[in-house]
Motif scaffolding. Sequence first.
Motif, PDB file in Angstrom:
ATOM      1  N   CYS A  59       0.849  -1.204   0.000  1.00  0.00           N
ATOM      2  CA  CYS A  59       0.000   0.000   0.000  1.00  0.00           C
ATOM      3  C   CYS A  59       0.883   1.253   0.000  1.00  0.00           C
ATOM      4  CB  CYS A  59      -0.917   0.003   1.215  1.00  0.00           C
ATOM      5  SG  CYS A  59      -1.875   1.529   1.326  1.00  0.00           S
ATOM      6  N   CYS A 115      -0.425   3.162   3.763  1.00  0.00           N
ATOM      7  CA  CYS A 115      -0.151   2.562   5.082  1.00  0.00           C
ATOM      8  C   CYS A 115       0.968   1.521   5.043  1.00  0.00           C
ATOM      9  CB  CYS A 115      -1.422   1.961   5.669  1.00  0.00           C
ATOM     10  SG  CYS A 115      -1.914   0.397   4.912  1.00  0.00           S
ATOM     11  N   CYS A 156      -6.244  -0.753  -1.195  1.00  0.00           N
ATOM     12  CA  CYS A 156      -6.036  -1.247   0.170  1.00  0.00           C
ATOM     13  C   CYS A 156      -7.267  -0.877   1.006  1.00  0.00           C
ATOM     14  CB  CYS A 156      -4.786  -0.583   0.746  1.00  0.00           C
ATOM     15  SG  CYS A 156      -4.408  -1.017   2.450  1.00  0.00           S
ATOM     16  N   CYS A 205      -7.364   0.774   3.537  1.00  0.00           N
ATOM     17  CA  CYS A 205      -7.216   2.161   4.002  1.00  0.00           C
ATOM     18  C   CYS A 205      -7.504   3.160   2.890  1.00  0.00           C
ATOM     19  CB  CYS A 205      -5.803   2.383   4.549  1.00  0.00           C
ATOM     20  SG  CYS A 205      -4.576   2.705   3.273  1.00  0.00           S
TER      21      CYS A 205
END
Length: 408
Positions: free
Chosen positions: A9, A12, A25, A27
Amino acid sequence: MTTLSHLECSLCKKRHEAGQAHNLCECGGPLLVRYDLQKARENWSREWLAGSPASMWRYAPVLPVAQPESVVSLGEGFTPLVRADRLGNAMGAKNLWIKDEGVNPTGSFKARGLSCAISMCVELGIKKVAVPSAGNAASATAAYAAAAGIEAHIFMPRDVPQSNYIECKAMGAHVTLVDGLISDCGRIVGERKQAEGWFEVSTLKEPYRIEGKKTMGYELAEQFRWDLPDAVFYPTGGGVGMIGMWKAFDEMEQLGWITSKRPKMICIQVEGCQPVVRAFEQGTPRSEFWQNAYTVASGLRVPKPLGDFLVLDAVRESGGTAIAVTDEEMLDAGIELAKMEGMFAAPEGAACIAGLKKLLASGFLKAEDRIAVYNTGSGLKYLEAYSTRYPRVAGGEADKLGGLITPR
Ligand SMILES: *Cc1c(COP(=O)(O)O)cnc(C)c1O
Ligand SMILES: [Zn+2]
């Protein structure tokens, strides 16, 4: 073939395993593909490229496809780097080259990304794809999906260039025209994909298009004999070509192919849609949604690039800059390029020439600098845009307007 290791990612840094379908991802960050570059370094050398295919697949060890049979290729990449002396002399740039992506299948560099992404769909057994597009990504998706026997669902703004619409229809894609921008198209794909069983191949929401696009960076290094130019101009919509090249430079340094020297990365946008330029000027890490985006350079009409932070990082780390030009300046520059070099560029590529003029005038670039400009597509795909300069009128004022004469 590939030295693919895993996906990571970009926000993150979480690790994701290869060998399965991925979008963003959890996130919300785009995933970047990581390779075992140490292994690649031991088993592969830049000298071997001489015997490799004359397409972007010459860099297969740093592309994600594992099985050679999965590759869907129409001859994308390995495009000419054209020396532009006549234009350069007229503009005061002594070392100017144009990387002509207009000769790719479907007339733009989007072929690189979709060749890679659709090849990965074949490898992962995906049968239906969907994409929101400002134009050229749609054409490339339609072409590679057709070649792979995959179903393509395409969502484009209703005022997309005629060439893109007709190409997609001819290649058998399911086309929906949307009364809105690419951001609206993206929302519709997002809402419907689950129920329809579509795999979304939006750039950066899918991790492999960027891998195809990064080959522009490998080629640039190879064609400049592993000594990168001083400045690279890139017309930035989503900015994925820029992010990809920046990634390629880093990989090549790890392979021992180039030094740590980097070109100034120059992001060109248009007055009517310049979120990245605004963020660059304001010193912010991310851009803000650009309201009422307008330009005839459809590839640059991206009001909020998903990877804006990565583009801004590359521009800033490289000591580059980001500037905007008007649509008028862009078309003027496209015509000047065509007249002086015999290259009929997409307005996006032409915008870079207009931007180059400004940066030579301001002293940001010097006459001796080695400058590479990306012409990302063919002017032939933008006949509506250029036809505003050449109205065809029957009879009468024929000479003045460049129009028709009536035979007696
Ligand atoms: C898509 C497109 C661009 C913008 O590409 P990004 O890498 O997403 O910034 C530029 N020029 C043309 C012709 C395009 O089709
Ligand atoms: Zn993440």
